[in-house]
Design an enzyme around this catalytic site. Structure first.
Site, mmCIF file in Angstrom:
data_model
loop_
_atom_site.group_PDB
_atom_site.id
_atom_site.type_symbol
_atom_site.label_atom_id
_atom_site.label_comp_id
_atom_site.label_asym_id
_atom_site.label_seq_id
_atom_site.Cartn_x
_atom_site.Cartn_y
_atom_site.Cartn_z
ATOM 1 N N CYS B 88 36.848 140.558 40.421
ATOM 2 C CA CYS B 88 35.434 140.222 40.529
ATOM 3 C C CYS B 88 34.699 140.485 39.206
ATOM 4 C CB CYS B 88 34.809 140.980 41.703
ATOM 5 S SG CYS B 88 33.222 140.298 42.200
ATOM 6 N N HIS B 204 38.602 140.039 46.495
ATOM 7 C CA HIS B 204 38.875 141.482 46.428
ATOM 8 C C HIS B 204 40.138 141.860 47.197
ATOM 9 C CE1 HIS B 204 35.109 142.901 44.540
ATOM 10 N NE2 HIS B 204 34.586 141.816 45.095
ATOM 11 N N GLU B 206 41.605 144.699 47.225
ATOM 12 C CA GLU B 206 41.492 146.077 47.731
ATOM 13 C C GLU B 206 40.715 146.123 49.054
ATOM 14 O OE1 GLU B 206 39.699 144.775 45.436
ATOM 15 O OE2 GLU B 206 37.664 145.581 45.443
#
Lengths: 322, 230
Positions: B88, B204, B206
């Site tokens: 990002c 993302h 994660e």
């Protein structure tokens, strides 16, 4: 014997035999006025103009202005960087005097609301006519960027000279500058800076410049000597640095979507401003400099644009000096 | 496998990244505040630049962070062939650094977009996408500037050199205008450098590292990243 490369009304320019990048400028004892109609040789005048030029250009160099002055050569000569002179003279006025009064029917001594920068075409045959900025660009005499640069430096010179003279209770009425381009492409303040190219008044509006000769009001040698003496009493180090503000404008390139512009346009239309057919939002940076503008600084500003202020993939940037 | 997780002022995804990486065997992620400079990267075998709003996204997203001292260390590691992942805002920083081509422009909707999307794995020769042939992954995006743009020449080079491992798609893996959330050129969600060891990714991984979060597909990308560390 040195090679004479240029001879003006009161100056001779020789090639410096020691360096192809330098010239030796000699100030003659000739004094001219009224476009050369009035002419006289006055012993010692060349020495005084040389001395004034040395002092003032040296002072301006010390304040960060890029000039062609290198050092004194002998009493009537100065050693300078060799430049190609731009075909435009720059005049800056603080108080109405001379041809400016005749042109606009003004009383001599009227203090202008703000310093005025004027341009004249350097052409003896045409008697150096006044020209507008767009005229200069349209005729291709000097580019827009160089013109903005010269104007910015002229206003810096006006500030530093005015402040110095002010210390001696003298007023800078107006002055003329010429600029040149070095081989390396740097734009520098060139020519001379003396009573021949500036008007200086004391508190009684008595002239300490060539007007005494133009108007037969006294001995030019005496007033030039007085001006030098007075300047030597000044304290250049007490003149405060002037801030220079340069604007950098960054805009999204054509064809790149600009959401901030789109939402602004929508809001404008909602308010009834249908006249706004398209709006694009960019950025304006105000960069404050502690020193006058030089070619070196201009190059740095352009580099700043590429390295950080804009992203060249999607944005255009421009340095605005005016 | 020491993985430096960089935190610039304004980065806010570092904890999520540390947690997600921490669950992968042999990964040893540790936080490096950017002010540590080059010293902070002394023991790093790999680098992650997490998402957030470095320097408040002032100037342009990622622009200010991209000229920090520590960034020169990241550049050196990348040149040494060490894996570097920018997620990002991390992708935006890598693009501003010039380590990856192109720029992330404001979304074409003019809005901040926060939603789940599907990612199609398009190239599997990349260390980040190997063993994921034709996979369709489900990950979230959350950004205002994710609209990938580059010059025609750069786009051709990316295609020819198989440097576009991830593209936005629908649940069936179709990459179409409808499945493009932000206006990115050719649905690009991630690109790699020429050598293939640096990846910039807008979604993302994660935040998709455990079923309880809604998906664990992101873990596959992170595991590939860890496996690539030598």
């Amino acid at each position: 014997m040195m090679d004479l490369i240029y001879e003006g009304k009161v100056k001779k320019v020789y090639q410096d035999p020691k360096s192809p990048e330098r010239v030796i400028i000699e100030f003659t004892d000739l004094v001219t006025a009224g476009d050369g109609e009035k002419k006289e040789e006055i012993m010692g005048k060349g020495k005084l103009t040389s001395e004034l030029t040395k002092y003032l250009l040296g002072y301006l160099e010390g304040k960060g202005i890029d000039t062609h002055f290198v050092k004194a050569h002998d009493e009537k000569q100065i050693l300078c960087r060799k430049v190609e002179i731009y075909p435009v003279e720059v005049v800056c006025r603080n108080i109405a005097a001379g041809s400016f009064c005749r042109r606009y029917g003004l009383e001599k001594g009227k203090v202008l609301e703000e310093p005025l920068v004027e341009f004249f075409v350097k052409d003896d045959g045409l008697h150096d006519p006044l020209i507008t900025q767009s005229g200069i660009v349209s005729l291709g005499l000097v580019s827009e960027e160089v013109l903005q640069f010269m104007k910015s430096v002229t206003l810096s010179v006006n500030y530093y000279l005015s402040e110095l003279l002010q210390q001696r209770n003298l007023s800078l009425v107006d002055f003329k500058l010429e600029f040149g381009r070095t081989d390396a492409g740097h734009i520098v303040l060139a020519d001379e800076l003396s009573g021949d190219t500036m008007r200086v008044w004391d508190t009684n509006s008595e002239s300490l410049d060539k007007d005494v000769f133009r108007e037969d009001r006294g001995e030019i040698i005496e007033v030039y000597a007085k001006l030098i003496e007075s300047l030597k009493e000044s304290k250049p180090e007490e003149v405060e640095d002037r801030q220079e503000i340069i604007q950098v404008i960054v805009m999204p390139k054509k064809g790149i979507k600009n959401p901030p512009g789109e939402v602004t346009k929508k809001a404008l239309v909602r308010l009834g401003f249908g006249v706004a057919d398209d709006v694009r939002v960019g950025k304006l940076f105000s960069v404050v400099l502690k020193t006058p503008l030089t070619s070196e600084i201009l190059a740095q500003l352009k580099l700043m644009n590429i390295k950080l202020l804009s992203n060249p993939i999607s944005e255009n940037s421009e340095v605005n000096l005016s | 496998m020491s993985i430096a997780v960089i935190r610039f002022p304004g980065t806010n995804n570092e904890d999520d990244v540390l947690k997600a990486l921490g669950k992968i065997p042999d990964a040893n992620p540790y936080l490096v505040p950017s002010r540590k400079g080059l010293a902070g990267l002394k023991d790093a075998d790999a680098v992650v630049i997490p998402g957030g709003f470095s320097y408040g996204d002032y100037l342009r997203a990622g622009a200010v962070a991209s000229v920090e001292v520590i960034v020169e260390g990241i550049r050196d590691l990348a040149e040494d062939g060490k894996p570097v992942l920018g997620i990002c805002n991390g992708f935006q920083i890598l693009a501003e650094m010039g380590l990856l081509p192109g720029v992330l422009l404001p979304n074409d909707s003019s809005r901040f977009i926060c939603k789940w999307i599907y990612l199609k794995v398009c190239e599997t020769n990349s260390i980040f996408s190997e063993n994921l042939e034709n996979a369709v992954l489900r990950l979230p995006i959350a950004h205002a500037e994710g609209n990938y743009f580059c010059s025609r020449e750069q786009l051709e080079a990316l295609r020819d050199e198989q440097r576009i491992p991830f593209r936005y798609c629908d649940s069936h893996g179709e990459t179409s205008t409808e499945s493009n959330p932000n206006g990115s050129l050719e649905n690009i969600a991630g690109v790699t450098n020429q050598r293939g060891n640096v990846l910039g990714l807008m979604p993302h991984p994660e935040r998709a590292s455990r079923q309880i979060l809604g998906s664990s597909d992101g873990l596959l990308i992170l595991e590939n990243f860890v496996r690539a560390i030598k």
